[in-house]
Design a protein around this motif. Structure first.
Motif, short mmCIF file in Angstrom:
data_model
loop_
_atom_site.label_atom_id
_atom_site.label_comp_id
_atom_site.label_asym_id
_atom_site.label_seq_id
_atom_site.Cartn_x
_atom_site.Cartn_y
_atom_site.Cartn_z
N LYS A 1 0.82 -1.21 0.00
CA LYS A 1 0.00 0.00 0.00
C LYS A 1 0.85 1.27 0.00
O LYS A 1 0.34 2.37 0.11
CB LYS A 1 -0.93 -0.01 1.21
CG LYS A 1 -1.93 -1.16 1.17
CD LYS A 1 -2.91 -1.08 2.31
CE LYS A 1 -3.91 -2.21 2.26
NZ LYS A 1 -4.73 -2.26 1.07
N GLY A 2 2.18 1.10 -0.12
CA GLY A 2 3.07 2.25 -0.17
C GLY A 2 3.35 2.86 1.19
O GLY A 2 3.80 4.00 1.29
N ILE A 3 3.10 2.13 2.25
CA ILE A 3 3.34 2.63 3.61
C ILE A 3 4.72 2.16 4.04
O ILE A 3 4.92 0.98 4.32
CB ILE A 3 2.26 2.12 4.59
CG1 ILE A 3 0.88 2.57 4.12
CG2 ILE A 3 2.56 2.62 6.00
CD1 ILE A 3 -0.26 1.90 4.85
N ILE A 4 5.66 3.11 4.05
CA ILE A 4 7.03 2.78 4.41
C ILE A 4 7.42 3.47 5.72
O ILE A 4 8.06 2.89 6.56
CB ILE A 4 8.01 3.19 3.29
CG1 ILE A 4 7.59 2.60 1.94
CG2 ILE A 4 9.44 2.81 3.64
CD1 ILE A 4 7.60 1.09 1.86
N THR A 5 7.00 4.71 5.87
CA THR A 5 7.38 5.49 7.05
C THR A 5 6.15 5.74 7.93
O THR A 5 5.02 5.48 7.52
CB THR A 5 7.97 6.86 6.64
OG1 THR A 5 6.92 7.63 6.02
CG2 THR A 5 9.14 6.70 5.68
N GLU A 6 6.39 6.29 9.11
CA GLU A 6 5.27 6.65 9.99
C GLU A 6 4.40 7.73 9.35
O GLU A 6 3.18 7.72 9.50
CB GLU A 6 5.79 7.11 11.35
CG GLU A 6 6.29 5.96 12.20
CD GLU A 6 6.68 6.39 13.60
OE1 GLU A 6 6.04 7.30 14.15
OE2 GLU A 6 7.63 5.80 14.13
N LYS A 7 5.03 8.65 8.63
CA LYS A 7 4.25 9.70 7.94
C LYS A 7 3.35 9.08 6.88
O LYS A 7 2.21 9.50 6.72
CB LYS A 7 5.19 10.73 7.32
CG LYS A 7 5.84 11.63 8.35
CD LYS A 7 6.25 12.94 7.69
CE LYS A 7 6.94 13.84 8.69
NZ LYS A 7 6.02 14.62 9.48
N ASP A 8 3.86 8.07 6.16
CA ASP A 8 3.02 7.36 5.19
C ASP A 8 1.82 6.75 5.88
O ASP A 8 0.70 6.82 5.38
CB ASP A 8 3.82 6.25 4.49
CG ASP A 8 4.95 6.74 3.63
OD1 ASP A 8 4.93 7.91 3.19
OD2 ASP A 8 5.89 5.94 3.40
N LEU A 9 2.04 6.16 7.03
CA LEU A 9 0.96 5.53 7.78
C LEU A 9 -0.06 6.57 8.24
O LEU A 9 -1.27 6.37 8.12
CB LEU A 9 1.50 4.78 8.99
CG LEU A 9 0.47 4.09 9.89
CD1 LEU A 9 -0.36 3.09 9.09
CD2 LEU A 9 1.16 3.42 11.07
N GLU A 10 0.42 7.70 8.74
CA GLU A 10 -0.48 8.79 9.16
C GLU A 10 -1.36 9.24 7.99
O GLU A 10 -2.57 9.41 8.14
CB GLU A 10 0.30 9.96 9.73
CG GLU A 10 0.91 9.66 11.10
CD GLU A 10 1.85 10.77 11.56
OE1 GLU A 10 1.86 11.87 10.96
OE2 GLU A 10 2.59 10.51 12.53
#
Length: 77
Positions: free
Chosen positions: A63-72
């Motif tokens: 889903k392209g979630i690599i960093t915490e910012k991506d997750l946020e």
């Protein structure tokens, strides 16, 4: 606590090794077996955790979630 008595069978070499461990560590044979079972259970939990962690890691990457910012960003959708 209360203990439940069980009879188990061990191959001679494993029984001898368990008795040697008990003697060298100043434990009862029951204590050695209990510790071995607890350690085995902990390993099974670790293995299960790693499988779950791997699944969610792969899913996040897909889903392209690599960093915490991506997750946020993903969670704010």
């Amino acid at each position: 606590g209360t203990a439940v008595k069980k009879t188990i069978s061990l191959p001679p070499d494993l029984a001898r090794e368990a008795e040697e461990v008990a003697e060298s560590e100043g434990k009862t044979l029951s204590g050695v077996i209990q510790e071995a079972l607890r350690l085995a259970r902990a390993e099974r939990f670790k293995d299960e955790f790693r499988k779950i962690q791997g699944y969610w890691s792969r899913t996040a990457k897909e889903k392209g979630i690599i960093t915490e910012k991506d997750l946020e960003r993903y969670l704010k959708r």
